[in-house]
Design an enzyme around this catalytic site. Structure first.
Site, mmCIF file in Angstrom:
data_model
loop_
_atom_site.group_PDB
_atom_site.id
_atom_site.type_symbol
_atom_site.label_atom_id
_atom_site.label_comp_id
_atom_site.label_asym_id
_atom_site.label_seq_id
_atom_site.Cartn_x
_atom_site.Cartn_y
_atom_site.Cartn_z
ATOM 1 N N SER A 152 15.672 1.679 12.211
ATOM 2 C CA SER A 152 16.387 0.375 12.705
ATOM 3 C C SER A 152 17.861 0.330 12.923
ATOM 4 O O SER A 152 18.372 1.201 12.364
ATOM 5 C CB SER A 152 15.880 -0.957 11.653
ATOM 6 O OG SER A 152 16.714 -0.849 10.549
ATOM 7 N N LYS A 153 18.541 -0.661 13.463
ATOM 8 C CA LYS A 153 20.034 -0.745 13.649
ATOM 9 C C LYS A 153 20.795 -0.336 12.243
ATOM 10 O O LYS A 153 21.552 0.440 12.627
ATOM 11 C CB LYS A 153 20.453 -1.918 14.019
ATOM 12 C CG LYS A 153 19.998 -2.475 15.390
ATOM 13 C CD LYS A 153 20.794 -3.616 15.932
ATOM 14 C CE LYS A 153 20.041 -4.204 17.296
ATOM 15 N NZ LYS A 153 19.105 -5.178 17.005
ATOM 16 N N ARG A 154 20.113 -0.749 11.203
ATOM 17 C CA ARG A 154 21.047 -0.445 9.916
ATOM 18 C C ARG A 154 21.329 1.203 9.737
ATOM 19 O O ARG A 154 22.161 1.771 9.266
ATOM 20 C CB ARG A 154 20.098 -0.915 8.877
ATOM 21 C CG ARG A 154 20.380 -2.350 8.391
ATOM 22 C CD ARG A 154 19.404 -2.565 7.221
ATOM 23 N NE ARG A 154 17.882 -2.197 7.243
ATOM 24 C CZ ARG A 154 17.722 -1.248 6.392
ATOM 25 N NH1 ARG A 154 18.178 -0.378 5.574
ATOM 26 N NH2 ARG A 154 16.133 -0.877 6.587
ATOM 27 N N GLY A 179 21.580 3.287 12.410
ATOM 28 C CA GLY A 179 22.338 3.892 13.454
ATOM 29 C C GLY A 179 21.668 3.651 15.021
ATOM 30 O O GLY A 179 21.036 2.815 14.945
#
Ligand code: GLU
Length: 507
Positions: free
Chosen positions: A256-258, A260
């Site tokens: 997920s966005k966490r 990258g």
């Protein structure tokens, strides 16, 4: 239903966001199988979630797939004999097939209000049971149901599923899979707003489009028994299923966005090459037999083997992706490297929109040199600061340390003296002067070269000087929005700052 012999696979994204790399991997595996087996790759847009689907996301989706090089044989824009390929344009079909099931008594109208179902669901979960629909509306006759609908009541349509038994299938990746019908209950196939449920539209479409292999993410595996029950209800032969493991971050949670960048769009903007991204995506759950790692799409088509796809979670390794990108960048001809670099250099204001031939030729060389060791094209403007920015007044610690010794001062002073009257400079001259300094001072190796590098670049590291000096000298003669300072300018600037200016000869 008559089936053709050829392999027909599909990628069926919902246009509710940018393509996640996990989905792109699904598209790639389907595409590779189709291309390898001379089959057909279908693109179907699953846009029945009207609130979240947008035309813009659909456009992006098609663009990203095209950019990746995954072309489709049938799809919303290309058409094909099983179209339309956008689910929102197929609603009539879904209603027609739902009607067939209703008339055969294999489906029924369910009038249970949403809130009631939600209450039952919560209760079941609180009691540790699976939330399975009670079947309350099962015995409402079609005639009665039609009367109630006529009177204005709203109803969903549910598939009638046996209360007990097992649904089994042989998954190409996961092997034998079975689900207990007790845990399934009668699934909704058409919602009360008239929209088909995913499990229903997907079966109708896969069957009508004569899909032979459904390769998709493992997050859909619990949908598969419901879909198989629909194939059974219609008396259709189901496709072969292959569920790909989820793509995870290094910490074993869903990527997920966490972690990258996660979408094809983001990697594209960063300046990852499509061939590198495909190469990397192919390794998420699969590996080539001979261990060769840098592979083109052509090579992947030859080597790909669905039976070698493994079921363990695929961990997304950014370092590996960037390593592959560096390898693919190296394979590009210099002109292509320049073409792909220009948008980043223009965006950073380092070059203008118009590029005269001389500037273009110089940039081709510069880009070629600076891309070595770059993970992605977006790193280039930063790399170019080696050339366009020369700031001896704000040296980094390491560079400042290098020139702080007495011997470094001696070396720099000598360079200043020896270049004092010059108007031209080049690498040969530099090499000769360096040789003289070495002889005259006895300073050699790192002690000699590191201070010289700092004086010319205002940095502790960078390109080799035999590459750097010619580049700087040629660049200084050209016109760029931020001019390149020549070596002599650099030496003189440094000298002023360090009070190393040559002593004036007495008159
Ligand atoms: N629209 C579904 C998704 O994007 C497709 C799933 C499938 O391949 O059946 O997840």
């Amino acid at each position: 239903m008559e089936k053709t012999e050829a392999i027909r696979v599909r990628f069926a994204p919902s246009p509710t966001g940018f393509i996640h790399v996990g989905n792109a991997r699904t598209a790639l595996f389907n595409w590779l199988l189709a291309r390898q087996k001379d089959g057909v790759f279908v693109l179907r847009v699953e846009d029945t979630d009207l609130e979240r689907s947008t035309e813009e996301f659909e456009r992006n989706l098609l663009e990203d797939l095209r950019w990746l090089g995954l072309d489709w044989d049938e799809g919303p824009d290309t058409g094909g004999k099983f179209g339309p390929y956008r689910q929102s344009e197929r609603l009539e079909l879904y209603h027609q097939y739902a009607k067939e099931l209703l008339e055969r008594g294999q489906a029924y109208y369910c009038f249970c209000p949403e809130e009631e179902l939600e209450k039952e669901r919560k209760k079941a979960l609180a009691e540790g049971r699976s939330p399975v629909y009670s079947g309350r509306c099962r015995n409402i006759s079609l005639q009665e149901a039609l009367g109630r609908l006529e009177a204005g009541e709203k109803a969903a349509i549910r598939l009638k599923v046996p209360d007990r038994g097992l649904v089994r299938f042989n998954d190409l990746v996961r092997g034998e899979v079975e689900f207990d019908l007790k845990l399934i209950g009668d699934p909704i196939i058409v919602r009360s707003n008239g929209m088909p449920a995913y499990n229903f539209s997907v079966v109708i479409d896969d069957a009508l489009m004569q899909i032979t292999h459904v390769i998709r993410g493992e997050d859909h595996i619990s949908n598969t028994p419901r879909q198989l029950l629909l194939y059974q209800a219609f008396g259709w032969q189901p496709p072969v299923f292959a569920h790909l493991s989820m793509v995870m971050g290094q910490d074993n949670t869903r990527l997920s966005k966490r972690h990258g960048a996660t979408s094809v769009d983001q990697f594209r903007r960063e300046g990852v090459l499509p061939q590198a991204l495909c190469n990397y995506l192919s390794f998420l759950g699969w590996s080539p037999p001979e261990g060769k790692e840098v592979l083109t799409l052509e090579e992947l088509i030859k080597l790909f083997d669905l039976s070698r796809v493994n079921r363990s979670a695929a961990i997304f390794d950014y370092e590996k992706l960037y390593w592959l990108n560096r390898q693919h960048i190296k394979l590009l001809p210099p002109e292509k490297k320049l073409e792909l670099s220009l948008p980043y250099l223009q965006e950073a204001g380092l070059v203008g929109k118009e590029l005269p031939a001389a500037e273009k030729g110089w940039l081709t060389t510069a880009v070629d040199l600076l891309l070595e060791g770059s993970n992605k094209f977006s790193e280039l403007p930063q790399k170019f600061s080696l050339i366009f920015d020369f700031q001896p007044e704000s040296l980094e610690e390491e560079a400042a340390a290098i020139i702080s010794s007495d011997s470094a001062r001696k070396v720099l002073k000598a360079l200043v003296e020896k270049t004092a009257g010059l108007t031209e400079f080049n690498y040969e001259l530099f090499a000769r002067i360096t040789g003289e300094i070495k002889k005259e001072t006895g300073i050699k190796g790192k002690e000699l070269y590191h201070p010289l590098r700092v004086m010319l670049t205002a940095r502790a590291s960078g390109l080799e000087l035999d590459k750097f000096i010619p580049l700087i000298e040629a660049g200084a003669k050209l016109n760029f929005p931020r001019p390149v300072k020549s070596c002599l300018q650099r030496i003189r600037e440094f000298a002023r700052l360090m009070n190393l200016e040559p002593e004036r000869q007495p008159a």
